[in-house]
Design a protein around this motif. Structure first.
Motif, short mmCIF file in Angstrom:
data_model
loop_
_atom_site.label_atom_id
_atom_site.label_comp_id
_atom_site.label_asym_id
_atom_site.label_seq_id
_atom_site.Cartn_x
_atom_site.Cartn_y
_atom_site.Cartn_z
N ALA A 56 3.77 1.54 -1.53
CA ALA A 56 4.22 1.66 -2.91
C ALA A 56 3.09 2.16 -3.83
O ALA A 56 3.30 3.05 -4.67
CB ALA A 56 4.74 0.32 -3.42
N ILE A 57 1.89 1.61 -3.64
CA ILE A 57 0.74 2.05 -4.44
C ILE A 57 0.45 3.52 -4.18
O ILE A 57 0.16 4.28 -5.11
CB ILE A 57 -0.50 1.17 -4.16
CG1 ILE A 57 -0.28 -0.24 -4.70
CG2 ILE A 57 -1.76 1.78 -4.75
CD1 ILE A 57 -1.33 -1.25 -4.24
N SER A 58 0.54 3.93 -2.93
CA SER A 58 0.27 5.32 -2.57
C SER A 58 1.25 6.27 -3.27
O SER A 58 0.85 7.31 -3.80
CB SER A 58 0.37 5.48 -1.05
OG SER A 58 0.16 6.81 -0.67
N VAL A 59 2.52 5.91 -3.27
CA VAL A 59 3.52 6.75 -3.95
C VAL A 59 3.22 6.79 -5.45
O VAL A 59 3.24 7.87 -6.07
CB VAL A 59 4.95 6.22 -3.69
CG1 VAL A 59 5.96 6.95 -4.57
CG2 VAL A 59 5.31 6.38 -2.22
N ALA A 60 2.92 5.65 -6.04
CA ALA A 60 2.64 5.60 -7.48
C ALA A 60 1.40 6.42 -7.82
O ALA A 60 1.40 7.19 -8.79
CB ALA A 60 2.45 4.15 -7.92
N LEU A 61 0.32 6.28 -7.02
CA LEU A 61 -0.90 7.03 -7.31
C LEU A 61 -0.73 8.52 -7.02
O LEU A 61 -1.33 9.36 -7.69
CB LEU A 61 -2.08 6.45 -6.53
CG LEU A 61 -2.53 5.06 -6.99
CD1 LEU A 61 -3.66 4.56 -6.12
CD2 LEU A 61 -2.94 5.08 -8.45
N VAL A 108 -4.60 9.60 -1.34
CA VAL A 108 -3.19 9.20 -1.30
C VAL A 108 -2.65 9.33 0.12
O VAL A 108 -1.99 8.41 0.63
CB VAL A 108 -2.35 10.06 -2.29
CG1 VAL A 108 -0.86 9.86 -2.06
CG2 VAL A 108 -2.72 9.73 -3.74
N HIS A 128 1.09 14.20 -11.95
CA HIS A 128 1.59 14.36 -13.32
C HIS A 128 0.53 14.09 -14.38
O HIS A 128 0.35 14.90 -15.28
CB HIS A 128 2.82 13.47 -13.53
CG HIS A 128 3.94 13.81 -12.61
ND1 HIS A 128 4.68 14.96 -12.72
CD2 HIS A 128 4.43 13.17 -11.52
CE1 HIS A 128 5.58 15.01 -11.76
NE2 HIS A 128 5.44 13.93 -11.01
N TYR A 165 -10.60 7.66 -4.82
CA TYR A 165 -9.95 7.55 -6.13
C TYR A 165 -11.00 7.47 -7.24
O TYR A 165 -10.93 8.18 -8.24
CB TYR A 165 -9.03 6.32 -6.22
CG TYR A 165 -7.78 6.40 -5.38
CD1 TYR A 165 -6.95 7.52 -5.41
CD2 TYR A 165 -7.40 5.34 -4.56
CE1 TYR A 165 -5.79 7.58 -4.64
CE2 TYR A 165 -6.25 5.39 -3.80
CZ TYR A 165 -5.44 6.50 -3.84
OH TYR A 165 -4.30 6.56 -3.09
N ASN A 200 0.82 -1.21 0.00
CA ASN A 200 0.00 0.00 0.00
C ASN A 200 0.85 1.26 0.00
O ASN A 200 0.47 2.26 -0.60
CB ASN A 200 -0.97 0.00 1.18
CG ASN A 200 -2.24 -0.72 0.83
OD1 ASN A 200 -3.10 -0.19 0.14
ND2 ASN A 200 -2.36 -1.97 1.28
N ALA A 248 2.11 10.18 -7.53
CA ALA A 248 2.82 10.67 -8.71
C ALA A 248 1.89 10.73 -9.92
O ALA A 248 1.92 11.70 -10.69
CB ALA A 248 4.02 9.77 -9.01
N PHE A 249 1.06 9.72 -10.08
CA PHE A 249 0.09 9.71 -11.19
C PHE A 249 -0.83 10.92 -11.10
O PHE A 249 -1.08 11.60 -12.09
CB PHE A 249 -0.72 8.40 -11.15
CG PHE A 249 -1.74 8.30 -12.24
CD1 PHE A 249 -1.37 8.08 -13.56
CD2 PHE A 249 -3.09 8.42 -11.94
CE1 PHE A 249 -2.33 7.98 -14.56
CE2 PHE A 249 -4.05 8.32 -12.93
CZ PHE A 249 -3.67 8.10 -14.25
#
Length: 126
Positions: A13-18, A42, A24, A89, A11, A20-21
């Motif tokens: 890792a997913i939080s960081v990815a989402l 997030v 950007h 989300y 979670n 950034a998504f």
């Protein structure tokens, strides 16, 4: 229990990815309001990912060890992430306002998870 450490790390890792998504890919596609909603999802996901890591660590035999209270805490925090952050989300991307009515269920799961963590700490101290 390694499950909650893994769930917390996933979670996180997913939080960081989402995050950034959102920053950007969605910055020019969503209104400021829905970007704020996305960011709230997030943040809550990351806070509770860290809490899941803590639950997993506390379940180690050298600390509190496995307990029903910690197990409940972990599951409630995980369910809270799925319902609270997940609904936000989807709300951000879809604009379907009724999803906002689901979010508090996740919030209640978060609160219950924290209460179970308190119970585990109180039981351990006795």
């Amino acid at each position: 229990m390694p499950f909650f450490i893994i769930a917390g790390a996933v979670n996180g890792a997913i939080s960081v990815a989402l995050g950034a998504f959102g920053a950007h890919a969605l910055a020019d596609r969503l209104s400021a309001h829905y970007l704020d909603v996305w960011e709230k999802a997030v943040h809550y996901q990351m806070f509770h990912a860290i809490a899941l890591l803590a639950v997993g660590i506390l379940m180690s035999p050298s600390l509190f060890g496995p307990s029903a209270s910690l197990t409940w805490a972990g599951w409630l925090l995980l369910v809270g992430i799925i319902i609270f952050s997940g609904s936000l989300y989807i709300l951000s991307l879809s604009g379907i306002g009724i999803l906002g009515a689901i979010t508090p269920i996740g919030g209640m799961a978060f609160i219950a998870g924290w209460i179970m963590l308190i119970i585990a700490a109180v039981k351990f101290s006795h």
